[in-house]
Scaffold this active site. Structure first.
Site, PDB file in Angstrom:
ATOM      1  N   LYS A  96      27.161  23.084 115.423  1.00  0.00           N
ATOM      2  CA  LYS A  96      28.084  23.565 116.410  1.00  0.00           C
ATOM      3  C   LYS A  96      28.292  22.951 117.422  1.00  0.00           C
ATOM      4  CE  LYS A  96      25.617  27.324 116.092  1.00  0.00           C
ATOM      5  NZ  LYS A  96      24.400  26.838 115.377  1.00  0.00           N
ATOM      6  N   ARG A 134      26.062  36.454 117.494  1.00  0.00           N
ATOM      7  CA  ARG A 134      24.957  36.228 116.583  1.00  0.00           C
ATOM      8  C   ARG A 134      24.624  37.424 115.824  1.00  0.00           C
ATOM      9  NH1 ARG A 134      22.825  31.135 118.831  1.00  0.00           N
ATOM     10  NH2 ARG A 134      21.105  30.300 117.458  1.00  0.00           N
ATOM     11  N   ARG A 140      16.679  16.338 115.422  1.00  0.00           N
ATOM     12  CA  ARG A 140      17.531  16.339 116.630  1.00  0.00           C
ATOM     13  C   ARG A 140      16.825  15.906 118.040  1.00  0.00           C
ATOM     14  NH1 ARG A 140      20.640  21.881 117.559  1.00  0.00           N
ATOM     15  NH2 ARG A 140      18.678  22.809 117.424  1.00  0.00           N
ATOM     16  N   ARG A 195      13.739  19.538 121.483  1.00  0.00           N
ATOM     17  CA  ARG A 195      13.787  21.122 121.828  1.00  0.00           C
ATOM     18  C   ARG A 195      12.713  21.789 121.407  1.00  0.00           C
ATOM     19  NH1 ARG A 195      19.512  23.805 120.578  1.00  0.00           N
ATOM     20  NH2 ARG A 195      17.923  25.381 119.787  1.00  0.00           N
ATOM     21  N   ARG A 247      13.654  30.719 112.993  1.00  0.00           N
ATOM     22  CA  ARG A 247      15.062  30.704 113.347  1.00  0.00           C
ATOM     23  C   ARG A 247      15.995  30.801 112.242  1.00  0.00           C
ATOM     24  NH1 ARG A 247      15.166  25.652 116.239  1.00  0.00           N
ATOM     25  NH2 ARG A 247      17.495  25.837 116.546  1.00  0.00           N
TER      26      ARG A 247
HETATM   27  P1  ADP Z   1      21.034  26.362 117.501  1.00  0.00           P
HETATM   28  O1  ADP Z   1      21.937  25.364 118.388  1.00  0.00           O
HETATM   29  O2  ADP Z   1      19.661  25.938 117.142  1.00  0.00           O
HETATM   30  O3  ADP Z   1      21.734  27.264 116.944  1.00  0.00           O
HETATM   31  P2  ADP Z   1      21.125  27.812 120.085  1.00  0.00           P
HETATM   32  O4  ADP Z   1      20.895  26.658 120.953  1.00  0.00           O
HETATM   33  O5  ADP Z   1      22.504  28.322 119.852  1.00  0.00           O
HETATM   34  O6  ADP Z   1      20.351  27.416 118.773  1.00  0.00           O
HETATM   35  O7  ADP Z   1      20.195  29.024 120.679  1.00  0.00           O
HETATM   36  C1  ADP Z   1      18.715  28.633 120.639  1.00  0.00           C
HETATM   37  C2  ADP Z   1      17.908  30.096 120.909  1.00  0.00           C
HETATM   38  O8  ADP Z   1      18.558  30.964 122.115  1.00  0.00           O
HETATM   39  C3  ADP Z   1      18.263  30.924 119.617  1.00  0.00           C
HETATM   40  O9  ADP Z   1      17.196  30.734 118.881  1.00  0.00           O
HETATM   41  C4  ADP Z   1      18.084  32.635 120.442  1.00  0.00           C
HETATM   42  O10 ADP Z   1      16.796  32.704 120.878  1.00  0.00           O
HETATM   43  C5  ADP Z   1      18.781  32.238 121.633  1.00  0.00           C
HETATM   44  N1  ADP Z   1      20.298  32.680 121.717  1.00  0.00           N
HETATM   45  C6  ADP Z   1      21.049  31.840 121.852  1.00  0.00           C
HETATM   46  N2  ADP Z   1      22.581  32.571 121.672  1.00  0.00           N
HETATM   47  C7  ADP Z   1      22.091  33.822 121.428  1.00  0.00           C
HETATM   48  C8  ADP Z   1      22.739  34.963 121.130  1.00  0.00           C
HETATM   49  N3  ADP Z   1      24.180  34.976 120.871  1.00  0.00           N
HETATM   50  N4  ADP Z   1      22.027  36.141 120.978  1.00  0.00           N
HETATM   51  C9  ADP Z   1      20.681  36.304 121.044  1.00  0.00           C
HETATM   52  N5  ADP Z   1      19.972  35.069 121.113  1.00  0.00           N
HETATM   53  C10 ADP Z   1      20.656  34.004 121.239  1.00  0.00           C
HETATM   54  P1  ADP Z   2      23.886  23.521 116.332  1.00  0.00           P
HETATM   55  O1  ADP Z   2      24.530  23.505 117.578  1.00  0.00           O
HETATM   56  O2  ADP Z   2      24.612  23.922 115.049  1.00  0.00           O
HETATM   57  O3  ADP Z   2      22.414  23.838 116.087  1.00  0.00           O
HETATM   58  P2  ADP Z   2      23.787  20.403 116.624  1.00  0.00           P
HETATM   59  O4  ADP Z   2      25.245  20.068 116.617  1.00  0.00           O
HETATM   60  O5  ADP Z   2      22.895  20.282 117.541  1.00  0.00           O
HETATM   61  O6  ADP Z   2      23.543  21.709 115.581  1.00  0.00           O
HETATM   62  O7  ADP Z   2      23.460  19.126 115.292  1.00  0.00           O
HETATM   63  C1  ADP Z   2      22.096  19.451 114.948  1.00  0.00           C
HETATM   64  C2  ADP Z   2      21.564  17.995 114.546  1.00  0.00           C
HETATM   65  O8  ADP Z   2      22.122  17.549 113.244  1.00  0.00           O
HETATM   66  C3  ADP Z   2      21.658  17.074 115.527  1.00  0.00           C
HETATM   67  O9  ADP Z   2      20.809  16.145 115.641  1.00  0.00           O
HETATM   68  C4  ADP Z   2      22.959  16.137 115.425  1.00  0.00           C
HETATM   69  O10 ADP Z   2      23.082  14.994 115.824  1.00  0.00           O
HETATM   70  C5  ADP Z   2      23.071  16.325 113.761  1.00  0.00           C
HETATM   71  N1  ADP Z   2      24.520  16.402 113.178  1.00  0.00           N
HETATM   72  C6  ADP Z   2      25.380  17.143 113.513  1.00  0.00           C
HETATM   73  N2  ADP Z   2      26.412  17.091 112.650  1.00  0.00           N
HETATM   74  C7  ADP Z   2      25.748  16.356 111.494  1.00  0.00           C
HETATM   75  C8  ADP Z   2      26.550  16.001 110.626  1.00  0.00           C
HETATM   76  N3  ADP Z   2      27.835  16.118 110.144  1.00  0.00           N
HETATM   77  N4  ADP Z   2      25.895  14.964 109.624  1.00  0.00           N
HETATM   78  C9  ADP Z   2      24.563  14.766 110.113  1.00  0.00           C
HETATM   79  N5  ADP Z   2      23.993  14.913 111.211  1.00  0.00           N
HETATM   80  C10 ADP Z   2      24.710  15.729 111.902  1.00  0.00           C
END
Ligand code: ADP
Ligand code: ADP
Length: 272
Positions: free
Chosen positions: A30, A105, A169, A202, A213
């Protein structure tokens, strides 16, 4: 930049695309894809994870409350989320559209967002159709936003691939660029290619937290996809492919959506 590319990017950055909601489990891409959308369409990325991490780093009241919850890989209560999302969506840079990364979410957050968009965005922005005379509100606040409904893009990725993406990541604390030690490694180990900063892992990308998660996603966030599927808004994209291929699919979805549903003359498509 080639001349045609410059012209095409200029067109995209003047266009209304409305709200773009990116759904998908942690690690689906994302954040990575949001950055591509920002570059092409010039709308802001609103990552609730980044907003929360910023509160934690600044030690605000919300940050203190969220810190332990996030460290356990659980979701921050809905009630705490609404205030930060509402104030961000009211900022002026959201008028042509915005990307929501990590929100909604839960099904309750999805319902809240619909109500918020209807009340604060669709009902307040001026109506540009020629048969509508401008009302007082549109004279007071003139913008050229279309009343464009959200497009919801679900990124689908295999579970084993998600684990590799999350454990690998890394991010740059200075410029925010994302890396992955398995798939997009930096040129020099653990250092940012752009500014040489030491890359960060992270706190919640540790294996024991990752499992919680992904479990929270299954139970609480999957219903969000069902919510939008029932509204016929959900568009699934195979995100188990190289970044550029996923980006091309997403641009196709946004372009079709904005042409069909963000046209101010197209009454049928709009949220009433
Ligand atoms: P990821 O990129 O791994 O999907 P995020 O960076 O979006 O994770 O979120 C990290 C953490 O922040 C989540 O595990 C949760 O604890 C909190 N969080 C983020 N967005 C929301 C939301 N919309 N509602 C509740 N908690 C959230
Ligand atoms: P999210 O926000 O959904 O948690 P991220 O964009 O942070 O996901 O991506 C998670 C990890 O996967 C990062 O290390 C990113 O560089 C890698 N990544 C994202 N998209 C791809 C893809 N299409 N193929 C391989 N690795 C990816």
């Amino acid at each position: 930049m080639a001349k045609e590319t410059a012209v095409s990017t200029a067109n995209e950055t003047a266009r209304n695309i409305g709200p773009v909601i990116l759904l998908g489990p942690p690690g689906a891409g994302k954040g990575t894809q949001s950055k591509q959308i920002v570059d092409r369409y010039g709308v802001p990325q609103i990552s609730t994870g980044d907003l929360l991490r910023d509160h934690v780093a600044r030690g605000t009241e919300l940050g203190l409350e969220a810190k332990a919850i996030m460290a356990r890989g659980e979701l921050v209560p809905d009630g705490l989320m609404y205030g930060i999302v509402a104030s961000r969506l009211r900022e002026a840079d959201c008028q042509r559209g915005f990307i929501l990364d990590g929100f909604p979410r839960t099904a309750a957050q999805a319902g809240w967002l619909d109500a918020f968009l209807k009340k604060e965005i669709f009902d307040k922005r001026p109506d540009k159709r020629p048969d509508k005379r401008p009302d007082k509100r549109s004279e007071e606040k003139s913008d050229d936003s279309a009343k464009c409904p959200p497009v919801v893009i679900q990124l689908l990725v295999d579970y084993t691939q998600l684990l590799l993406r999350l454990t690998g990541r890394r991010s740059c604390p200075t410029c925010g660029r994302l890396y992955n030690i398995h798939f997009q490694p930096p040129l020099v180990d653990e250092l940012c290619d752009v500014d040489g900063s030491k890359l960060l892992i992270r706190d919640d990308d540790r294996e024991e937290v990752i499992t919680s998660r992904l479990a929270a996603y299954e139970t609480q966030t999957r219903p969000v996809a069902d919510y939008y599927r029932a509204q016929r808004r959900l568009i699934a994209v195979n995100a188990d492919r190289p970044v550029d291929e996923v980006t091309a699919q997403i641009f196709g979805v946004i372009d079709r959506h904005s042409q069909n549903e963000c046209d101010p003359m197209n009454d049928e498509a709009r949220i009433k």
